[in-house]
Design a protein around this motif. Structure first.
Motif, PDB file in Angstrom:
ATOM      1  N   ARG A 157     -22.345 -21.905  53.315  1.00 43.79           N
ATOM      2  CA  ARG A 157     -22.438 -20.903  52.245  1.00 43.79           C
ATOM      3  C   ARG A 157     -21.223 -19.982  52.341  1.00 43.79           C
ATOM      4  N   PRO A 158     -20.966 -19.213  51.265  1.00 41.43           N
ATOM      5  CA  PRO A 158     -19.827 -18.288  51.349  1.00 41.43           C
ATOM      6  C   PRO A 158     -19.960 -17.329  52.533  1.00 41.43           C
ATOM      7  N   GLU A 159     -21.195 -16.959  52.864  1.00 35.09           N
ATOM      8  CA  GLU A 159     -21.408 -16.004  53.963  1.00 35.09           C
ATOM      9  C   GLU A 159     -21.120 -16.623  55.334  1.00 35.09           C
ATOM     10  N   THR A 160     -21.219 -17.952  55.445  1.00 33.72           N
ATOM     11  CA  THR A 160     -21.059 -18.569  56.766  1.00 33.72           C
ATOM     12  C   THR A 160     -19.705 -19.276  56.920  1.00 33.72           C
ATOM     13  N   TRP A 177     -20.951 -24.769  46.636  1.00 39.62           N
ATOM     14  CA  TRP A 177     -21.252 -23.465  46.039  1.00 39.62           C
ATOM     15  C   TRP A 177     -20.201 -22.988  45.037  1.00 39.62           C
ATOM     16  N   GLU A 198     -12.521 -16.218  45.671  1.00 42.25           N
ATOM     17  CA  GLU A 198     -13.170 -15.591  46.837  1.00 42.25           C
ATOM     18  C   GLU A 198     -13.082 -16.516  48.050  1.00 42.25           C
ATOM     19  N   LEU A 202     -10.597 -16.596  52.081  1.00 42.89           N
ATOM     20  CA  LEU A 202     -11.170 -16.668  53.439  1.00 42.89           C
ATOM     21  C   LEU A 202     -10.093 -16.951  54.480  1.00 42.89           C
TER      22      LEU A 202
END
Ligand code: ELE
Length: 204
Positions: A157-160, A177, A198, A202
């Motif tokens: 996921r974007p968070e991980t 995603w 986004e 990263l």
């Protein structure tokens, strides 16, 4: 340069309508993610790859869900510049080795990774990343297999994503995603471009 180092995130895209392929690819490239994996899970996939190869020169287009030597031939014939598989069989890796394009065969265990490394293949897809053990699992492989690098995919996921990218044996991560099914169906390419931007940020 290795396929793993071209972009921090490889969008895994499922294309139902070939007409979506070119605008979708343009949105991802504009957002900063040029490496695009079209899964061979739909009837439109090969046509989508061919259109992107012809019309979006800045994209590095490849196929995913490559499972057989026939898939390898069909992918390269459609214009795929790389191949990704969820797992590895002897006949598949033999076809990949003679395909003439870079490839990331799937591996989920130390033994699978070692079998591929024995054949000189040291850049792999770690699949299914989260379900197979995620970050701690990949961290554990880095000690005994320091020369093998991965593109973890499956449940990222974007968070991980950033935590995976910080591992020494991870070159990039893959995931779906970036292209939510509702955005693709609605032709909301601005949303796809924003998600890509986004993700591209990263790894500065
Ligand atoms: O189609 C393929 O080639 C696969 O092997 C499976 C995909 O890599 C995962 O389905 C990724 O999906 P997410 O977990 O939603 O990011």
């Amino acid at each position: 340069m290795s396929l793993l180092d071209l972009a921090p995130v490889v969008p895994v895209v499922v294309i139902d309508e070939a007409d979506s392929a070119v605008p979708l690819a343009r949105a991802l490239v504009s957002g900063g993610l040029p490496v695009i994996e079209v899964t061979l899970r739909t009837a439109a996939a090969l046509e989508a790859v061919a259109r992107i190869a012809a019309e979006v020169p800045d994209a590095v287009i490849g196929t995913g869900t490559v499972r057989t030597p026939q898939d390898v031939t069909a992918s390269v014939g459609a214009g795929a510049r790389f191949l990704v598989s969820p797992g590895t069989t002897p006949s598949l890796v033999a076809a990949m080795l003679t395909s003439g394009v870079p490839f990331l065969p799937g591996a989920a265990t130390a033994s699978e990774a070692m079998a591929l490394a024995e054949r000189g293949v040291k850049e792999l897809k770690f699949f299914p990343a989260e379900a197979a053990g995620g970050l701690p699992y990949l961290k554990s492989l880095a000690g005994p297999l320091p020369d093998v690098r991965f593109c973890p995919t499956g449940g990222i996921r974007p968070e991980t994503a950033a935590a995976y990218l910080a591992l020494p044996n991870v070159g990039c991560v893959g995931g779906t995603w970036l292209t939510p099914a509702d955005a693709v169906a609605a032709g909301d390419w601005a949303r796809v471009e924003k998600l890509a931007a986004e993700a591209a940020a990263l790894r500065p």
